[in-house]
Scaffold this active site. Structure first.
Site, PDB file in Angstrom:
ATOM      1  N   LYS B  77       0.816  -1.231   0.145  1.00 25.34           N
ATOM      2  CA  LYS B  77       0.125  -0.313  -0.359  1.00 25.34           C
ATOM      3  C   LYS B  77       1.291   1.232   0.050  1.00 25.34           C
ATOM      4  CE  LYS B  77      -4.155   2.131   2.521  1.00 25.34           C
ATOM      5  NZ  LYS B  77      -4.732   2.412   3.172  1.00 25.34           N
ATOM      6  N   SER B 152      -9.646   2.652   2.642  1.00 23.55           N
ATOM      7  CA  SER B 152      -8.843   3.234   2.052  1.00 23.55           C
ATOM      8  C   SER B 152      -8.303   2.266   1.213  1.00 23.55           C
ATOM      9  CB  SER B 152      -8.154   3.867   2.498  1.00 23.55           C
ATOM     10  OG  SER B 152      -7.635   3.611   3.809  1.00 23.55           O
ATOM     11  N   SER B 176     -10.018   0.006   6.917  1.00 27.14           N
ATOM     12  CA  SER B 176      -9.670  -0.101   5.646  1.00 27.14           C
ATOM     13  C   SER B 176      -8.565  -0.976   5.274  1.00 27.14           C
ATOM     14  CB  SER B 176      -8.580   1.460   5.699  1.00 27.14           C
ATOM     15  OG  SER B 176      -8.989   2.715   5.384  1.00 27.14           O
TER      16      SER B 176
END
Lengths: 479, 485
Positions: B77, B152, B176
């Site tokens: 990420k 997210s 997330s």
């Protein structure tokens, strides 16, 4: 008596003498090239996290114990949020609601010799910010983050000082203390020890405090005194001419000798303090606190009391000699080497030695004249090898050459003449050379006694033992 | 096809030299390149570094050396700092930011031999539930590109769902990891707060952020988490406790495990099709010998308001460092300091980030702090207390991960509150610092449904065990969107 009473509280920032920063491993040494002692944590890089320096905690606890304060078993680091270019994270990590140290006291001695106790509200750990540099960069501002993250304790007093002199005495006492504790080098020029002064005035006898102004970042004892004096006069004049003091932050300008407004309360930041989620609350247990207590050195007040009892010094002399640990240690080393003369040692350390150091701009710890050297000189006074007067001459030579007292006495032939026969011969010569003075003296001009002392001393290059000389003259002059 | 293999299988094949790391990396890189126009899962693709790392991995494997993940391709990420490779956090603010150091998670996975293929797209500064707040454009859901992948960690979930990487790192502040895992039909675990180091993980809300993994299966997730987890002296909030072998005992029977059904999660906001899948999954656990009972956590409905006080408060402070002075976006020709701050931040941050900075600044302000921040912290403790009581009676809590399956792009962007309510079932685990997972458990109207499993602190092994046993009985986690199958 003045119609106004001054009220002063001080916030002292003392830089802790740790090797690395409070939340990172970067070095804290002063004077490095800009931004060479700032690691990613100090620069506030994305993703980095603070890790508390255990040594900074130990130093804060030392201070708290030394002023008889409560050491918090549970204290919390908080973020103080504001934007400034030398504050890399946009917040300063400090302590707010739960500081590590609370409720201590500092005893000061006032000019009239009386003692006064000043309350210390709290002392908390925090990180220093960097520096903004304006010189030599044209219209630009440079940022040096070497200082960012340097550990500080902020020591907050109660508003219990009533004059600039009291404030200076308090600040000096804290300065002495932090150096005794070896938690701060006390270097004020480098900003290791600085203060903010909260100053207000109120009608004498009033209960309510007047509106205060905060004078920021004063880094000398002299400036503290001058800044407060100026500020007090300003506030009184303002009020007496019908004005009102506004709560604001002011700066002291040492060149102009005045304070001027920096920002008002309305412009002040809302710091939005909240507990720093990157740091766990600091928990200290009894055993830890006791281990720090056990390692405390003898503190200045206790040491001064001991000097009075052990060496028979006056309270004043003991106070002067314990003002710094180096000075006290030096004195004790001398006093121990000349055990029969502790007062003589005190007089020489505070007199000749202090003057010589002062003249050369040196500190007691400079090593210029080791204690055993001075003790060697005093031993020669004590055993009457030289007189006090000759000793001053020897001291000067020692100071200049670094030689021992004995070597100088030997080389210069300054050994005191204690041989009665030699002194008698000198007296006889002087009497023979000055028949007029002799007859005058014998005719009743007693004052001429001193003339004969001086002449014999001159003839012996000052080496005649003064007591013996006196006695012999008294015997011989009357004829 | 190589990409259909689980990470566990790939790691084994690499070890036995059935497949080479270079071969694997080439195959996955090709899939990433091909998928980018449709999915936009990656912000940066690091093909060159990946191939070099794969070659080194092959050499190590050939010599019989190498770590537990030697040669296995993964994605990070884009809020995990990677030395020399830009780390954008999905923001214009950090569009050109190159970190000089590796996050602890990155360094540990590197040390285990994992090969990074690139940096995964995400909501800006991890603030969002749909991946639409990314400065680099939204990620699309591989099951239907008209839909969001969740957020997210939308890039991480989409990439694993489309098998662009066998596994990816992700972070979870309010859901997330779990919400996008549910939306994309993959397995995601958010460990206990403090289990995985946050050093080098760009902060959103420090007391809630936790790094974790998205993978195809619980076993794969366990394999990666085992390498990531553990105490880090550079993160004061990381916990100094040994990391158990998450792979040990995965096959053990589930008989006797007490499962609590989170009553408050089966509310009227829950989509009935979604609910049916979750209840069918619960029946599987019952068949496996677990006992089910309903458990009520009365303070759970307060989770969303508490979260939207605490998280923005922390974010308003965490994001203060992006001031245009040392790194990140700086506006052109600042007139003075204030102008530099205002324009750099106005230009560098997107709307959702600004909204949260403003909310956070407000709740910490003098006069509002007690009413908002302090009160929220008190309620947070009540919620944690609810969980503590529940775990006195049951071993695991289960419920839906989200109220609905993936929604359409743009459907919720106009109303932040509707968007925030998407995290209604996931936020409480963050507030209490508990480990939580999302496991694929069926399809509602053709879209993946997630079963959420929450455990007590440091019970990651218990979660992974339950999830793995479920995955031995079901094949939802092996389903791959048609185009990527």
């Amino acid at each position: 008596m003045s119609a106004w009473e001054t009220v002063i509280g001080l916030e002292i920032h003392a830089q802790l003498a740790t090797r690395s920063k409070i939340f990172s491993g970067a070095a804290t040494a002063y004077g490095a090239a800009p931004n060479t002692q700032a690691c990613l944590v100090d620069l506030g890089y994305p993703g980095v996290l603070p890790v508390l320096n255990a040594e900074a905690v130990r130093m804060a606890v030392r201070f708290g114990l030394a002023i008889g304060a409560r050491i918090a078993r549970h204290s919390v680091f908080a973020r103080k949020n504001y934007f400034y270019p030398d504050l890399p994270k946009g917040y300063q990590i400090s302590q707010y609601e739960l500081p590590i140290v609370a409720g201590g006291a500092i005893d000061i001695v006032l000019e009239d010799g009386s003692a006064k106790r000043i309350g210390v509200t709290r002392a908390h750990l925090e990180e220093d910010a960097g520096k903004s540099l304006h010189e030599g960069l044209g219209s630009l501002t440079g940022i040096d983050l070497n200082r960012a993250g340097t550990p500080l304790i902020e020591i907050v007093s109660e508003p219990e000082m009533r004059s600039a002199k009291e404030a200076v005495a308090y600040m000096k006492k804290v300065h002495t203390l932090v150096r005794y504790l070896e938690i701060c080098d006390g270097n004020m020029q480098e900003g290791s020890f600085r203060c903010d002064a909260n100053v207000s005035v109120r009608p004498a006898g009033a209960e309510k405090f007047g509106t205060r102004a905060e004078i920021k970042n004063i880094n000398s004892f002299r400036y503290v005194e001058k800044a407060i004096q100026y500020e007090v006069a300003r506030q009184i004049e303002l009020i007496e001419s019908g004005g009102k003091v506004v709560q604001e932050t002011r700066l002291y300008d040492p060149d102009k000798g005045e304070t001027r407004s920096m920002r008002s309360k309305e412009e002040a930041n809302d710091y939005r303090y909240f507990p720093d989620p990157d740091l766990l609350p600091l928990e200290l247990d009894e055993a830890y606190i006791e281990s720090v207590r056990a390692a405390l050195p003898e503190l200045p007040d206790a040491k001064a009391e001991r000097f009075v009892a052990q060496y028979g010094l006056s309270a004043y002399d003991a106070g002067v000699l314990t003002a710094s640990r180096d000075l006290a240690d030096y004195y004790e080393a001398v006093a121990r080497a000349v055990p029969e003369q502790p007062k003589l040692a005190a007089n020489w350390v505070m007199g000749e030695l202090a003057a010589a150091l002062n003249k050369d701009g040196l500190e007691i710890g400079s090593g210029k004249l080791p204690a055993e050297r001075l003790a060697g000189l005093l031993a020669r006074i004590a055993d009457q090898t030289i007189s006090g007067k000759i000793a001053k001459e020897v001291f000067e030579a020692m100071w200049a050459s670094g030689q021992s007292a004995d070597a100088i006495i030997e080389a210069k032939g300054l050994k005191q003449i204690t041989d009665t026969g030699a002194i008698e011969r000198a007296i006889e010569e002087v009497m023979a050379k000055n028949p007029a003075q002799l007859s005058d003296y014998r005719a009743g001009k007693d004052k001429l006694f001193g003339f004969f002392v001086g002449q014999v001393m001159k003839a012996t290059q000052g080496k005649a033992n003064p007591a013996q000389l006196n006695e012999l003259l008294k015997k011989k002059l009357p004829g | 096809m190589i990409h259909r293999q689980t990470l566990t299988q790939l790691a084994a094949d690499l070890r036995t030299r059935k497949v080479g790391s270079v071969e694997l990396v080439r195959a996955f890189l090709a899939r990433i390149e091909a998928s980018q126009p449709a999915l936009n899962a990656f912000v940066s693709i690091t093909a060159e570094q990946a191939l070099a790392a794969a070659e080194a991995a092959d050499r190590a494997l050939a010599a019989g050396r190498g770590g537990a993940l030697e040669g296995v391709p993964i994605g990070h990420k884009d809020l995990f700092c990677t030395a020399g490779v830009r780390t954008t956090c999905g923001s214009r603010m950090l569009e050109n930011f190159i970190s000089p150091y590796d996050a602890t998670v990155v360094a540990r996975l590197k040390a285990a031999g994992a090969v990074m293929l690139g940096k995964l797209n995400m909501d800006e500064f991890a603030m969002g539930s749909s991946n639409e707040t990314s400065h680099f454009g939204p990620v699309r859901n591989p099951w239907n590109t008209a839909l969001v992948p969740g957020g997210s960690s939308g890039g991480s979930a989409a990439a694993v769902a489309a098998r662009l990487v066998p596994a990816a790192t992700a972070t979870d502040t309010g859901g997330s990891i779990r919400q996008p895992a549910a939306f994309c039909g993959v397995t995601g675990i958010k460990p206990t707060y403090g289990r995985v180091s946050r050093y080098g993980m760009i902060a959103f809300a420090s007391s809630l952020d936790q790094g974790g993994v998205i993978a195809a299966s619980a076993e794969d997730a366990a394999r990666v988490l085992r390498e990531m987890a553990g105490f880090d002296p550079r993160d004061s909030t990381s916990v100094d406790a040994p990391v158990p072998d998450y792979l040990a005992g995965l096959d053990a029977p589930l008989a006797g495990v007490r499962i609590g059904l989170l009553k408050e999660f089966f509310d009227k906001g829950l989509d009935p099709h979604y609910e049916r899948c979750v209840r069918e999954a619960l029946a599987v656990f019952e068949r496996l010998g677990a006992s089910l009972r309903e458990v009520s956590l009365p303070n759970i409905p307060l989770s969303v308001p508490v979260y939207y006080v605490v998280a923005p408060a922390e974010c308003s402070s965490n994001l203060a460092r992006y001031d245009g002075v040392r790194f990140g976006h700086r506006c052109a020709e600042a007139r003075d300091l204030e102008d530099l701050y205002k324009r750099s931040r106005s230009e560098g941050f997107g709307a959702e980030v600004k909204r949260r900075i403003m909310t956070g600044t407000y709740v910490l302000s003098a006069g509002y702090y007690d009413a908002y921040y302090l009160k929220a912290q008190r309620v947070r403790r009540l919620i944690a207390g609810d969980f503590e009581r529940a775990f006195g009676e049951v071993d695991l809590l289960m419920g839906p991960t989200t109220p609905t399956a993936a929604f359409a792009l743009g459907a919720k962007t106009a109303d932040p509150i509707t968007m925030y309510l998407n995290d209604i079932y996931t936020i409480s685990a963050n507030l209490a610092g508990l480990p939580a997972m999302s496991v694929p458990c069926g399809f509602a109207a053709g879209l993946p449904v997630g079963l959420q499993i929450i455990g007590p602190h440091f019970a990651e092994q218990r979660l992974l065990h339950a999830a793995h046993r479920f995955q031995l009985e079901t094949d939802w986690h092996l389903r791959i969107p048609g185009e990527y199958a």
